[in-house]
Design a protein around this motif. Structure first.
Motif, PDB file in Angstrom:
ATOM      1  N   UNK A 102      10.654 -30.449  61.646  1.00 34.21           N
ATOM      2  CA  UNK A 102      11.633 -30.144  61.766  1.00 34.21           C
ATOM      3  C   UNK A 102      11.731 -28.260  61.702  1.00 34.21           C
ATOM      4  N   UNK A 103      11.906 -27.429  62.762  1.00 32.12           N
ATOM      5  CA  UNK A 103      11.579 -26.353  62.643  1.00 32.12           C
ATOM      6  C   UNK A 103      11.681 -25.407  60.955  1.00 32.12           C
ATOM      7  N   UNK A 104      13.189 -26.073  60.849  1.00 30.13           N
ATOM      8  CA  UNK A 104      13.783 -25.463  59.837  1.00 30.13           C
ATOM      9  C   UNK A 104      13.312 -26.144  58.527  1.00 30.13           C
ATOM     10  N   UNK A 105      12.995 -26.777  58.354  1.00 30.32           N
ATOM     11  CA  UNK A 105      11.791 -27.464  56.563  1.00 30.32           C
ATOM     12  C   UNK A 105      12.081 -26.199  56.013  1.00 30.32           C
ATOM     13  N   UNK A 165      12.681 -23.684  55.547  1.00 30.71           N
ATOM     14  CA  UNK A 165      13.476 -22.338  54.986  1.00 30.71           C
ATOM     15  C   UNK A 165      14.639 -23.374  54.145  1.00 30.71           C
ATOM     16  N   UNK A 166      15.156 -24.536  54.651  1.00 32.86           N
ATOM     17  CA  UNK A 166      15.658 -26.104  53.919  1.00 32.86           C
ATOM     18  C   UNK A 166      15.206 -26.069  52.783  1.00 32.86           C
ATOM     19  N   UNK A 167      14.487 -26.220  52.111  1.00 33.97           N
ATOM     20  CA  UNK A 167      13.322 -26.117  51.215  1.00 33.97           C
ATOM     21  C   UNK A 167      14.146 -25.035  49.530  1.00 33.97           C
ATOM     22  N   UNK A 168      13.807 -23.844  50.066  1.00 26.38           N
ATOM     23  CA  UNK A 168      13.886 -22.584  50.287  1.00 26.38           C
ATOM     24  C   UNK A 168      15.199 -22.831  49.511  1.00 26.38           C
ATOM     25  N   UNK A 169      15.812 -22.769  49.433  1.00 22.73           N
ATOM     26  CA  UNK A 169      17.649 -22.744  50.117  1.00 22.73           C
ATOM     27  C   UNK A 169      17.938 -23.865  49.171  1.00 22.73           C
ATOM     28  N   UNK A 170      17.237 -25.155  49.180  1.00 25.72           N
ATOM     29  CA  UNK A 170      17.444 -26.447  47.800  1.00 25.72           C
ATOM     30  C   UNK A 170      16.958 -26.402  46.631  1.00 25.72           C
ATOM     31  N   UNK A 171      15.954 -25.136  46.330  1.00 27.38           N
ATOM     32  CA  UNK A 171      15.012 -24.803  45.118  1.00 27.38           C
ATOM     33  C   UNK A 171      16.767 -23.324  44.581  1.00 27.38           C
ATOM     34  N   UNK A 228       1.552 -26.104  50.293  1.00 27.95           N
ATOM     35  CA  UNK A 228       2.358 -25.466  50.711  1.00 27.95           C
ATOM     36  C   UNK A 228       2.994 -24.604  51.856  1.00 27.95           C
ATOM     37  N   UNK A 229       1.776 -23.574  51.385  1.00 28.54           N
ATOM     38  CA  UNK A 229       1.779 -22.609  52.447  1.00 28.54           C
ATOM     39  C   UNK A 229       0.757 -23.308  53.223  1.00 28.54           C
ATOM     40  N   UNK A 230       0.112 -24.552  53.380  1.00 29.73           N
ATOM     41  CA  UNK A 230      -0.976 -25.216  53.945  1.00 29.73           C
ATOM     42  C   UNK A 230       0.121 -25.928  54.592  1.00 29.73           C
ATOM     43  N   UNK A 231       1.085 -26.360  53.907  1.00 28.41           N
ATOM     44  CA  UNK A 231       1.232 -27.431  54.372  1.00 28.41           C
ATOM     45  C   UNK A 231       2.558 -27.331  54.875  1.00 28.41           C
ATOM     46  N   UNK A 232       3.314 -25.869  55.537  1.00 27.61           N
ATOM     47  CA  UNK A 232       4.003 -25.809  56.080  1.00 27.61           C
ATOM     48  C   UNK A 232       4.450 -25.570  57.239  1.00 27.61           C
ATOM     49  N   UNK A 233       3.129 -25.087  57.713  1.00 18.51           N
ATOM     50  CA  UNK A 233       3.030 -25.271  59.741  1.00 18.51           C
ATOM     51  C   UNK A 233       3.366 -26.245  59.893  1.00 18.51           C
ATOM     52  N   UNK A 234       2.929 -27.709  59.177  1.00 17.37           N
ATOM     53  CA  UNK A 234       3.311 -28.645  59.705  1.00 17.37           C
ATOM     54  C   UNK A 234       3.923 -29.538  59.527  1.00 17.37           C
ATOM     55  N   UNK A 235       5.133 -29.297  58.598  1.00 17.84           N
ATOM     56  CA  UNK A 235       6.089 -29.993  58.053  1.00 17.84           C
ATOM     57  C   UNK A 235       6.970 -28.932  59.700  1.00 17.84           C
ATOM     58  N   UNK A 236       6.745 -27.633  59.776  1.00 19.87           N
ATOM     59  CA  UNK A 236       7.530 -26.961  60.986  1.00 19.87           C
ATOM     60  C   UNK A 236       7.539 -27.813  62.568  1.00 19.87           C
ATOM     61  N   UNK A 237       6.552 -28.146  62.226  1.00 18.25           N
ATOM     62  CA  UNK A 237       5.895 -29.221  63.731  1.00 18.25           C
ATOM     63  C   UNK A 237       6.090 -30.514  63.644  1.00 18.25           C
ATOM     64  N   UNK A 238       6.268 -30.974  62.638  1.00 25.05           N
ATOM     65  CA  UNK A 238       6.285 -32.018  63.094  1.00 25.05           C
ATOM     66  C   UNK A 238       7.078 -32.933  62.697  1.00 25.05           C
TER      67      UNK A 238
END
Length: 402
Positions: free
Chosen positions: A264-267, A269-275, A252-262
């Motif tokens: 959505x910036x709040x990807x 945050x939404x994932x953490x909220x759903x969990x 998650x930490x290694x891929x977090x930056x890729x998801x934010x850039x590619x």
């Protein structure tokens, strides 16, 4: 084009690269909650009938890999026959050709010699390394490593070696580690290094679904992604039956930056909220069993309602529906955003005095439930309309209550 190579030895490479890109699978529970990196390793443990093979078939069909190597190690003969019959008929979504054109199948049924079963996993990963060295992204599906471990145990017994826990050889852990360590994103040898990735996904079939047995434990010490299949979810017809409370991904930490850039910036945050909502639901269900749902506050009942929506409208995915079988990352983001917008607006409405019964009977909830069946090309416009209708209907409820 032919090369000879001893299958038990990993092929060499120039440099191993860090896992920074996800292997997009199109399965919402995997991509959103427990993603795997290209060049990563994952285990899919689960009892009989929990859907391990279906999960691996879905990954073989939809994963963002150029080549798929499917190893049927000690599988039932009719299951391997199904794979051999189905795969040529399935269309590769990327090219439109038969899926078989980019798939290598290693069929090793349970009635074959033990030595063949022990060699099948090594053969599969060596073929995968061969394609990785060409610069391809390769996904290896080993179904299942438990049968391979049983073959190791049988051969060890015949060689009269000292048995370890539950009769498995003492070197079981190191053999499993050797297999998974051959995965990775690498720069190949040669004058012009090519970048290739080898992702290894192994199914584990623990007897009785008990993951405290040696094969599961040895696997969990090595893999970084654990998709724990749950028989209870499978019996409820919730597929993929990946239990969101026991599964995890260390990428998650290694891929977090890729998801934010590619995406959505709040990807993240939404994932953490759903969990968090799903975790809160688990705690609230224990209270509900003791005192009943009517004893909960309005806020807690909203949490239960939204958690149900995340489970049924988001995590549940129909592998046999033409649209729902695959969901792109932008569509996953849009769908999750709608559900979490509902959570935020419902909490505000509860504070304004609106009853949970009125929120639960909103007309827009049916549209949210059917949103996952929206075709990819229409999803952005459809989701925007649903969000607008949601805000409007919630506003009406708040005004009526005032």
């Amino acid at each position: 084009m032919m090369q000879k190579w001893p299958v038990r030895i990993g092929r060499p490479y120039n440099q191993k690269l860090p896992p920074e890109m996800p292997l997009v699978t199109g399965q919402r529970v995997i991509d959103t909650l427990f993603p795997i990196a290209k060049g990563g390793v994952a285990a899919v443990p689960g009892p009989f009938g929990s859907g391990k093979t279906v999960v691996q078939h879905q990954l073989a069909k939809w994963a963002d890999a150029d080549i798929v190597v499917y190893i049927g190690c000690g599988e039932r003969g009719n299951e391997m026959t199904d794979v051999l019959m189905e795969f040529p008929e399935l269309k590769d979504p990327k090219t439109g050709h038969s899926l078989m054109k980019r798939t290598v199948l290693i069929a090793n049924t349970s009635d074959m010699p033990v030595a063949a079963r022990e060699a099948s996993v090594y053969t599969g990963i060596t073929i995968a390394e061969y394609f990785r060295d060409m610069g391809y992204s390769v996904a290896v599906m080993a179904d299942s490593t438990s049968r391979w471990a049983e073959a190791l145990r049988e051969m060890s017994g015949r060689l009269e070696e000292m048995p370890g826990e539950e009769g498995y050889p003492a070197y079981l852990g190191s053999r499993i580690a050797q297999f998974y360590e051959r995965a990775g994103r690498v720069l190949s040898m040669g004058t012009i290094p090519r970048e290739g990735a080898l992702t290894a996904i192994g199914a584990v079939s623990p007897p009785g679904g008990d993951i405290s047995e040696p094969v599961s434990q040895a696997t969990l010490r090595i893999v970084k992604v654990f998709w724990g299949l749950d028989a209870t979810l499978a019996y409820r017809r919730h597929f993929p039956a990946i239990n969101w409370m026991t599964s995890y991904s260390l990428y998650l930490d290694a891929l977090g930056e890729w998801f934010s850039e590619s995406i959505a910036a709040d990807w993240n945050k939404l994932r953490a909220e759903a969990i968090k909502i799903l975790s809160d639901e688990s705690e609230l269900n224990e209270i509900v069993q003791l005192v009943g749902v009517d004893a909960l506050s309005g806020d807690d009942r909203v949490t239960l309602e939204v958690a149900r929506s995340i489970r049924e409208d988001y995590l549940h995915q129909n592998a046999f529906d033409d649209i729902d079988t695959y969901t792109s990352l932008p569509k996953q983001y849009g769908l999750l955003k709608i559900i979490l917008t509902l959570y935020k607006l419902a909490q505000q409405a509860i504070k304004a005095g609106v009853s949970i019964e009125r929120i639960s009977s909103m007309r827009v909830l049916e549209r949210i439930g059917r949103a996952k069946y929206t075709p990819e090309q229409d999803s952005a416009a459809a989701f925007a309309q649903i969000e607008e209708a949601l805000a409007k209907e919630m506003d009406e409820l708040t005004r009526d209550n005032a």
